[in-house]
Design a protein around this motif. Structure first.
Motif, PDB file in Angstrom:
ATOM      1  N   ILE A  33     -43.785  68.378  23.961  1.00 39.39           N
ATOM      2  CA  ILE A  33     -44.429  69.193  23.187  1.00 39.39           C
ATOM      3  C   ILE A  33     -43.722  69.985  22.345  1.00 39.39           C
ATOM      4  O   ILE A  33     -43.637  70.246  21.111  1.00 39.39           O
ATOM      5  CB  ILE A  33     -45.623  69.917  23.621  1.00 39.39           C
ATOM      6  N   ARG A  34     -42.874  70.579  22.890  1.00 41.92           N
ATOM      7  CA  ARG A  34     -41.996  71.790  22.278  1.00 41.92           C
ATOM      8  C   ARG A  34     -40.901  71.115  21.312  1.00 41.92           C
ATOM      9  O   ARG A  34     -40.518  71.556  20.469  1.00 41.92           O
ATOM     10  CB  ARG A  34     -40.994  72.554  23.107  1.00 41.92           C
ATOM     11  N   ALA A  35     -40.481  69.922  21.624  1.00 39.24           N
ATOM     12  CA  ALA A  35     -39.297  69.385  21.053  1.00 39.24           C
ATOM     13  C   ALA A  35     -39.878  68.686  19.638  1.00 39.24           C
ATOM     14  O   ALA A  35     -39.059  68.014  18.743  1.00 39.24           O
ATOM     15  CB  ALA A  35     -38.563  68.253  21.699  1.00 39.24           C
ATOM     16  N   THR A  36     -41.074  68.092  19.532  1.00 39.27           N
ATOM     17  CA  THR A  36     -41.723  67.221  18.633  1.00 39.27           C
ATOM     18  C   THR A  36     -42.671  67.643  17.657  1.00 39.27           C
ATOM     19  O   THR A  36     -43.090  66.799  16.772  1.00 39.27           O
ATOM     20  CB  THR A  36     -42.235  65.834  19.304  1.00 39.27           C
ATOM     21  N   GLY A  37     -42.924  68.841  17.661  1.00 41.32           N
ATOM     22  CA  GLY A  37     -43.855  69.215  16.652  1.00 41.32           C
ATOM     23  C   GLY A  37     -44.326  70.851  16.917  1.00 41.32           C
ATOM     24  O   GLY A  37     -43.659  71.312  17.437  1.00 41.32           O
ATOM     25  N   ARG A  38     -45.254  71.262  16.131  1.00 45.03           N
ATOM     26  CA  ARG A  38     -46.060  72.502  16.240  1.00 45.03           C
ATOM     27  C   ARG A  38     -47.047  72.509  17.293  1.00 45.03           C
ATOM     28  O   ARG A  38     -47.890  71.556  17.220  1.00 45.03           O
ATOM     29  CB  ARG A  38     -46.556  73.038  14.796  1.00 45.03           C
ATOM     30  N   CYS A  39     -47.093  73.320  18.056  1.00 43.73           N
ATOM     31  CA  CYS A  39     -48.055  73.314  19.075  1.00 43.73           C
ATOM     32  C   CYS A  39     -49.079  74.781  18.913  1.00 43.73           C
ATOM     33  O   CYS A  39     -48.717  75.814  18.668  1.00 43.73           O
ATOM     34  CB  CYS A  39     -47.554  73.416  20.317  1.00 43.73           C
ATOM     35  N   TRP A  40     -50.219  74.231  18.677  1.00 46.34           N
ATOM     36  CA  TRP A  40     -51.410  75.342  18.645  1.00 46.34           C
ATOM     37  C   TRP A  40     -52.025  75.540  19.824  1.00 46.34           C
ATOM     38  O   TRP A  40     -52.658  74.433  20.536  1.00 46.34           O
ATOM     39  CB  TRP A  40     -52.355  74.890  17.382  1.00 46.34           C
ATOM     40  N   LEU A  41     -52.038  76.576  20.292  1.00 49.98           N
ATOM     41  CA  LEU A  41     -52.887  77.084  21.463  1.00 49.98           C
ATOM     42  C   LEU A  41     -54.289  77.452  20.922  1.00 49.98           C
ATOM     43  O   LEU A  41     -54.281  78.665  20.445  1.00 49.98           O
ATOM     44  CB  LEU A  41     -52.414  78.125  22.470  1.00 49.98           C
ATOM     45  N   LEU A  42     -55.424  76.777  21.336  1.00 51.02           N
ATOM     46  CA  LEU A  42     -56.606  77.324  21.040  1.00 51.02           C
ATOM     47  C   LEU A  42     -57.366  77.753  22.425  1.00 51.02           C
ATOM     48  O   LEU A  42     -57.438  77.189  23.212  1.00 51.02           O
ATOM     49  CB  LEU A  42     -57.643  76.061  20.507  1.00 51.02           C
ATOM     50  N   THR A  43     -57.572  78.968  22.096  1.00 51.16           N
ATOM     51  CA  THR A  43     -58.098  80.120  23.184  1.00 51.16           C
ATOM     52  C   THR A  43     -59.897  79.924  22.808  1.00 51.16           C
ATOM     53  O   THR A  43     -60.235  80.203  21.584  1.00 51.16           O
ATOM     54  CB  THR A  43     -57.672  81.125  23.280  1.00 51.16           C
ATOM     55  N   ALA A  44     -60.510  80.455  23.879  1.00 49.48           N
ATOM     56  CA  ALA A  44     -61.891  80.674  23.839  1.00 49.48           C
ATOM     57  C   ALA A  44     -62.281  81.324  25.022  1.00 49.48           C
ATOM     58  O   ALA A  44     -61.676  81.285  26.048  1.00 49.48           O
ATOM     59  CB  ALA A  44     -62.825  79.284  23.645  1.00 49.48           C
ATOM     60  N   SER A  45     -63.298  82.161  24.739  1.00 52.68           N
ATOM     61  CA  SER A  45     -63.718  82.954  25.964  1.00 52.68           C
ATOM     62  C   SER A  45     -64.516  81.832  26.972  1.00 52.68           C
ATOM     63  O   SER A  45     -65.001  80.797  26.600  1.00 52.68           O
ATOM     64  CB  SER A  45     -65.043  83.849  25.564  1.00 52.68           C
TER      65      SER A  45
END
Length: 131
Positions: A33-45
């Protein structure tokens, strides 16, 4: 199977890959994941997560036990919290190492969420939400 699917998916370019919450917990997956693109962490309650998943608990490995447990409503939600809160806490450190960006999703529609991400990268994308 998840790790193999991830390795195959990142071969292609210009894809959005939605991952299960446990995927980055395995070091090889986190490295990919870190090496191949942008990673978005989607959080929610937890309340929002419950609203999203309570209709398909049987399909969620960590939550399938709630289907057969007695009680519904508040009691079932409390059991959900007892499962999910420790898992979220455990994953928080790894997620922060893997994610390039974090976005709170509570109160956002799929379209609004996609628009916020595309705005960040000045992308012109047509968003089609699965119903």
């Amino acid at each position: 199977h998840e790790a193999r699917a991830l390795r195959l998916a990142v071969i292609s370019h210009h894809l959005v890959i939605a991952l299960g919450g446990g995927t980055p917990m395995l070091t090889p997956n986190a490295n990919i994941i870190r090496a191949t693109g942008r990673c978005w962490l989607l959080t929610a309650s937890c309340t929002d997560i419950w609203a999203r998943v309570r209709g398909n608990l049987a399909e969620r490995p960590l939550l399938s036990e709630l289907v057969s447990s007695s009680g519904v409503g508040q009691a079932q939600f409390e059991r959900f919290l007892a499962i999910v809160q420790p898992v979220m806490e455990q994953r928080k450190r790894v997620y922060s190492l893997v994610a390039d960006h974090e976005l709170a999703t509570s109160g956002l529609s799929i379209e609004e969420l996609a628009q916020r991400i595309t705005d960040e990268f000045h992308l012109d994308l047509t968003i089609t939400a699965a119903k």
